[in-house]
Design an enzyme around this catalytic site. Structure first.
Site, PDB file in Angstrom:
ATOM      1  N   CYS A 230      42.848  43.939  39.459  1.00 54.76           N
ATOM      2  CA  CYS A 230      42.467  44.551  40.731  1.00 54.76           C
ATOM      3  C   CYS A 230      40.964  44.776  40.740  1.00 54.76           C
ATOM      4  CB  CYS A 230      43.241  45.841  40.992  1.00 54.76           C
ATOM      5  SG  CYS A 230      42.515  47.327  40.318  1.00 54.76           S
TER       6      CYS A 230
ATOM      7  N   HIS B 208      39.308  46.946  42.271  1.00 53.35           N
ATOM      8  CA  HIS B 208      38.871  48.335  42.372  1.00 53.35           C
ATOM      9  C   HIS B 208      38.761  49.016  41.015  1.00 53.35           C
ATOM     10  CE1 HIS B 208      40.687  48.144  46.635  1.00 53.35           C
ATOM     11  NE2 HIS B 208      39.412  47.829  46.656  1.00 53.35           N
TER      12      HIS B 208
ATOM     13  N   GLN C 271      45.684  42.594  46.227  1.00 52.36           N
ATOM     14  CA  GLN C 271      46.888  41.771  46.406  1.00 52.36           C
ATOM     15  C   GLN C 271      46.964  41.142  47.797  1.00 52.36           C
ATOM     16  OE1 GLN C 271      50.501  43.621  44.870  1.00 52.36           O
ATOM     17  NE2 GLN C 271      51.750  42.428  46.291  1.00 52.36           N
TER      18      GLN C 271
ATOM     19  N   HIS D 116      51.085  47.432  39.709  1.00 50.46           N
ATOM     20  CA  HIS D 116      49.653  47.639  39.488  1.00 50.46           C
ATOM     21  C   HIS D 116      49.419  48.692  38.406  1.00 50.46           C
ATOM     22  CE1 HIS D 116      47.951  45.482  43.103  1.00 50.46           C
ATOM     23  NE2 HIS D 116      49.257  45.389  43.289  1.00 50.46           N
TER      24      HIS D 116
ATOM     25  N   CYS E 154      46.797  50.181  37.743  1.00 54.80           N
ATOM     26  CA  CYS E 154      45.972  51.299  38.225  1.00 54.80           C
ATOM     27  C   CYS E 154      46.835  52.378  38.879  1.00 54.80           C
ATOM     28  CB  CYS E 154      44.860  50.814  39.153  1.00 54.80           C
ATOM     29  SG  CYS E 154      45.417  49.952  40.617  1.00 54.80           S
TER      30      CYS E 154
HETATM   31 ZN   LIG Z   1      43.351  49.180  41.298  1.00 55.22          ZN
END
Ligand SMILES: [Zn+2]
Length: 186
Positions: free
Chosen positions: A75, A77, A116, A144, A146
Site C-alpha cells: 500500500c 500509504h 487497491q 491489508h 496496515c
Molecule cells: Zn495502508
C-alpha cells in the site's frame, strides 16, 4: 538504486532505536533493499513487454475468466503489504490473450506502490487496451496489513474492489454471470 536503499534502511534501523552494527542486523539494510526492489519491480516493466505479442486470433466471443490470481502488493500509504486474489474476465472480439499473461499483467501493477482501487482499475484498463475486448471485469479481494497490524487492528476484514468496463457495466446479465462464476453473487 540498491546503494541508496541500503543507506536508507540503515537510517530506518537507527530510527526505530536499533543498532545497525549488531551482528544480526549487519546485512539487513542490504537484504531489505533487495527485497524492496523486488517488491517494486513492476516499475521496471511495461505492458508491451509483459504481453510480448501473446495475442491470438480467435472466433470465441464468450467470456474468458481467470479466477484466483494470487496478488501481493504494497500500500502506498504505509508501505505495508496487502495480499489477496484477483478475478479477471473479458469478452474477446477476435483476439484472445495468452492465459499466463493475465497473471503477469496483475503482477506488473501489483509490484508497485498501490491503493487497491487504482490497482483494480489499472488491470482492467490494461486488458481492455491490449485485447480491445467488448468488456472487462476485475474484482480484487485483499487483506491489508496496515489494517491488521496497526491502527484499527481488524484482523479479518477483507477489502473488495471491482471495476466493470463495457459489456460488464452495461449488461446486468453479463455482470451477474461473471459474479456467479467467481462465487460472488447472492
Ligand atoms: Zn495502508
Amino acid at each position: 538504486m540498491t546503494d541508496l536503499l541500503t543507506g536508507n534502511y540503515r537510517e530506518i534501523l537507527l530510527g526505530v532505536g536499533e543498532n545497525p552494527e549488531r551482528e544480526g542486523l549487519l546485512d539487513t539494510p542490504k537484504r531489505a533493499a533487495k527485497a524492496m526492489q523486488y517488491l517494486c519491480h513492476g516499475y521496471q516493466q511495461s505492458l508491451e513487454e509483459v504481453v510480448n505479442g501473446a495475442l491470438f486470433a480467435s472466433d470465441n466471443d464468450e467470456m474468458v475468466i481467470v479466477k484466483d490470481v494470487e496478488l501481493y502488493s504494497l500500500c502506498e500509504h504505509h508501505l505495508l503489504p496487502f495480499i489477496g486474489k484477483a478475478h479477471v474476465a473479458y469478452i474477446p472480439t477476435g483476439k484472445v490473450l495468452g492465459l499466463s499473461k493475465i497473471a503477469r499483467i496483475v503482477d506488473m501493477y501489483a509490484r508497485r506502490l498501490q491503493i487497491q482501487e487504482n490497482l483494480t482499475r489499472q488491470i482492467a484498463e490494461a486488458i481492455q487496451q491490449v485485447t480491445n475486448a467488448a468488456g472487462v471485469a476485475v474484482v480484487i479481494e485483499a487483506k491489508h496489513m496496515c489494517m491488521m497490524m496497526r491502527g484499527v487492528e481488524k484482523q479479518n476484514s477483507v477489502m473488495n474492489t471491482s471495476v466493470m468496463l463495457g459489456a460488464f457495466r452495461e449488461s446486468c446479465n453479463t455482470r451477474h454471470e461473471f459474479l456467479q462464476l467467481i462465487g460472488r453473487s447472492n
